[in-house]
Write a protein that holds these residues in place. Structure first.
Motif, PDB file in Angstrom:
ATOM      1  N   ASP A   1      76.032  41.606  44.116  1.00  0.00           N
ATOM      2  CA  ASP A   1      77.153  41.223  44.831  1.00  0.00           C
ATOM      3  C   ASP A   1      76.981  39.775  45.244  1.00  0.00           C
ATOM      4  O   ASP A   1      76.184  39.139  44.821  1.00  0.00           O
ATOM      5  CB  ASP A   1      77.221  42.124  46.218  1.00  0.00           C
ATOM      6  CG  ASP A   1      76.044  41.904  47.009  1.00  0.00           C
ATOM      7  OD1 ASP A   1      75.122  40.882  47.248  1.00  0.00           O
ATOM      8  OD2 ASP A   1      75.426  42.960  47.592  1.00  0.00           O
ATOM      9  N   MET A   2      78.059  39.315  46.222  1.00  0.00           N
ATOM     10  CA  MET A   2      77.735  37.900  46.626  1.00  0.00           C
ATOM     11  C   MET A   2      76.656  37.456  47.219  1.00  0.00           C
ATOM     12  O   MET A   2      76.390  36.029  47.035  1.00  0.00           O
ATOM     13  CB  MET A   2      79.252  37.575  47.163  1.00  0.00           C
ATOM     14  CG  MET A   2      80.398  37.579  46.477  1.00  0.00           C
ATOM     15  SD  MET A   2      82.087  37.007  47.224  1.00  0.00           S
ATOM     16  CE  MET A   2      81.910  35.188  47.154  1.00  0.00           C
ATOM     17  N   LEU A   3      75.871  38.200  48.032  1.00  0.00           N
ATOM     18  CA  LEU A   3      74.812  37.875  48.603  1.00  0.00           C
ATOM     19  C   LEU A   3      73.661  37.467  47.783  1.00  0.00           C
ATOM     20  O   LEU A   3      72.434  37.273  48.105  1.00  0.00           O
ATOM     21  CB  LEU A   3      74.496  38.963  49.601  1.00  0.00           C
ATOM     22  CG  LEU A   3      75.599  38.884  50.726  1.00  0.00           C
ATOM     23  CD1 LEU A   3      75.135  39.944  51.689  1.00  0.00           C
ATOM     24  CD2 LEU A   3      75.778  37.590  51.252  1.00  0.00           C
ATOM     25  N   SER A   4      73.758  38.129  46.341  1.00  0.00           N
ATOM     26  CA  SER A   4      72.554  38.039  45.306  1.00  0.00           C
ATOM     27  C   SER A   4      72.233  36.637  45.181  1.00  0.00           C
ATOM     28  O   SER A   4      72.938  35.528  45.384  1.00  0.00           O
ATOM     29  CB  SER A   4      73.108  38.734  44.044  1.00  0.00           C
ATOM     30  OG  SER A   4      73.337  39.998  44.063  1.00  0.00           O
ATOM     31  N   THR A   5      71.021  36.232  44.854  1.00  0.00           N
ATOM     32  CA  THR A   5      70.672  34.947  44.503  1.00  0.00           C
ATOM     33  C   THR A   5      71.617  34.241  43.550  1.00  0.00           C
ATOM     34  O   THR A   5      72.213  34.741  42.381  1.00  0.00           O
ATOM     35  CB  THR A   5      69.097  34.882  43.698  1.00  0.00           C
ATOM     36  OG1 THR A   5      68.475  35.502  44.626  1.00  0.00           O
ATOM     37  CG2 THR A   5      68.665  33.710  43.371  1.00  0.00           C
ATOM     38  N   SER A   6      71.921  32.894  43.845  1.00  0.00           N
ATOM     39  CA  SER A   6      72.620  32.018  43.427  1.00  0.00           C
ATOM     40  C   SER A   6      72.344  30.663  43.191  1.00  0.00           C
ATOM     41  O   SER A   6      71.544  30.375  44.184  1.00  0.00           O
ATOM     42  CB  SER A   6      74.241  32.302  44.010  1.00  0.00           C
ATOM     43  OG  SER A   6      74.360  31.769  45.356  1.00  0.00           O
ATOM     44  N   LEU A   7      73.016  29.734  42.457  1.00  0.00           N
ATOM     45  CA  LEU A   7      72.839  28.456  42.376  1.00  0.00           C
ATOM     46  C   LEU A   7      74.098  27.881  42.924  1.00  0.00           C
ATOM     47  O   LEU A   7      75.297  28.422  42.712  1.00  0.00           O
ATOM     48  CB  LEU A   7      72.642  27.769  40.856  1.00  0.00           C
ATOM     49  CG  LEU A   7      71.528  28.497  40.266  1.00  0.00           C
ATOM     50  CD1 LEU A   7      71.480  27.740  38.763  1.00  0.00           C
ATOM     51  CD2 LEU A   7      70.293  27.940  40.997  1.00  0.00           C
ATOM     52  N   SER A   8      73.994  26.714  44.097  1.00  0.00           N
ATOM     53  CA  SER A   8      75.499  26.435  44.587  1.00  0.00           C
ATOM     54  C   SER A   8      75.103  24.941  44.535  1.00  0.00           C
ATOM     55  O   SER A   8      74.301  24.410  44.950  1.00  0.00           O
ATOM     56  CB  SER A   8      75.141  26.870  46.170  1.00  0.00           C
ATOM     57  OG  SER A   8      76.385  26.546  46.615  1.00  0.00           O
ATOM     58  N   LEU A   9      76.284  24.419  44.215  1.00  0.00           N
ATOM     59  CA  LEU A   9      76.475  22.887  44.190  1.00  0.00           C
ATOM     60  C   LEU A   9      77.755  22.312  44.715  1.00  0.00           C
ATOM     61  O   LEU A   9      78.521  23.289  44.564  1.00  0.00           O
ATOM     62  CB  LEU A   9      76.258  22.373  42.842  1.00  0.00           C
ATOM     63  CG  LEU A   9      75.085  22.475  42.095  1.00  0.00           C
ATOM     64  CD1 LEU A   9      75.035  22.218  40.623  1.00  0.00           C
ATOM     65  CD2 LEU A   9      73.827  21.929  42.707  1.00  0.00           C
TER      66      LEU A   9
END
Length: 251
Positions: A182-190
């Motif tokens: 889901d959207m709460l999973s680990t992600s990269l954000s810039l």
């Protein structure tokens, strides 16, 4: 006096909730990128795909997907047009990727502007992995020489991974997930330093020695649709579904 038909009411409530959810979400493009249903051979010329750069080594469609093969010489970059992103909108792409060859840095997928323009964002990289792993994935807003951020988890050549990326018009936030639930999973954000007239999804070939096979591509206006092809309920839909559950409990 007739008793109230709760089953009919709740069925209508659920239908309304589903319609409300569907009205706020849209799949902009979807294809397995495999042959069949596409024809084996050049991707460009099929299902809306067009060339925007490169005159040789064309992206090929096969049984496993579209092969993005990097190497020397002029190599094709191709895109599939989308509706121009609107103010405040977020576009998401999701696809399966299989990487082989090397971990030499290269970005191979991204959002772009219309036509042959070079207004790119949400660049997805293959890059060197941590701890002796084969490779990892990275994300960049403007740089192509190396990702601005990369995952701390390594991946194996030949493994299939589901990637989801996004670009939000206005905030210019870009994100990348690998194998999310889901959207709460680990992600990269810039944060991209500039706004982009996003109107296409693109695959890119460059001068390194790796290969990516891309399949099951979905471009959509919600995360869950890009991940699975199914929209998540909107807040209004959830409200009505919760109301239905409450009425059942009180009945």
């Amino acid at each position: 006096m007739k008793s109230f038909n709760w089953k009919f009411f709740l069925a209508g409530l659920c239908a309304f909730a589903i319609c409300t959810s569907s009205a706020t979400a849209a799949i902009l493009y979807q294809s397995p990128l495999t042959a069949p249903p596409l024809t084996a051979g050049n991707l460009v010329g099929q299902d809306g795909w067009v060339n925007h750069s490169g005159t040789g080594s064309f992206i090929q469609v096969g049984a496993s997907g579209a092969t993005v093969a990097h190497g020397s010489g002029s190599r094709e970059d191709a895109n599939v047009p989308l509706p121009l992103i609107g103010a405040g909108q977020t576009y998401y792409f999701g696809f399966d990727a299989v990487v082989t060859g090397s971990s030499a840095n290269v970005y191979f997928a991204h959002f772009k502007d219309a036509g042959t323009g070079t207004d790119f964002t949400t660049r997805v990289h293959v890059t060197a992995g941590p701890g002796g792993s084969d490779f990892t994935y990275g994300l960049s807003a403007t740089a192509s020489a190396a990702p601005d951020a990369s995952f701390a988890t390594g991946f194996a050549f030949g493994s299939t991974n589901r990637l989801v990326g996004s670009y939000q018009e206005g905030t210019n936030e870009i994100k990348l997930w690998v194998n999310p639930t889901d959207m709460l999973s680990t992600s990269l954000s810039l944060t991209d330093p500039a706004a982009h007239a996003t109107a296409a999804f693109a695959l890119r070939q460059a001068g390194v020695s790796s290969t990516q096979v891309v399949s099951n591509l979905i471009v959509a206006t919600t995360f869950n649709q890009a991940l699975t092809g199914v929209p998540e309920p909107s807040s209004i839909a959830l409200m009505f579904l919760s109301l239905g559950a409450m009425l059942i409990r009180r009945k």
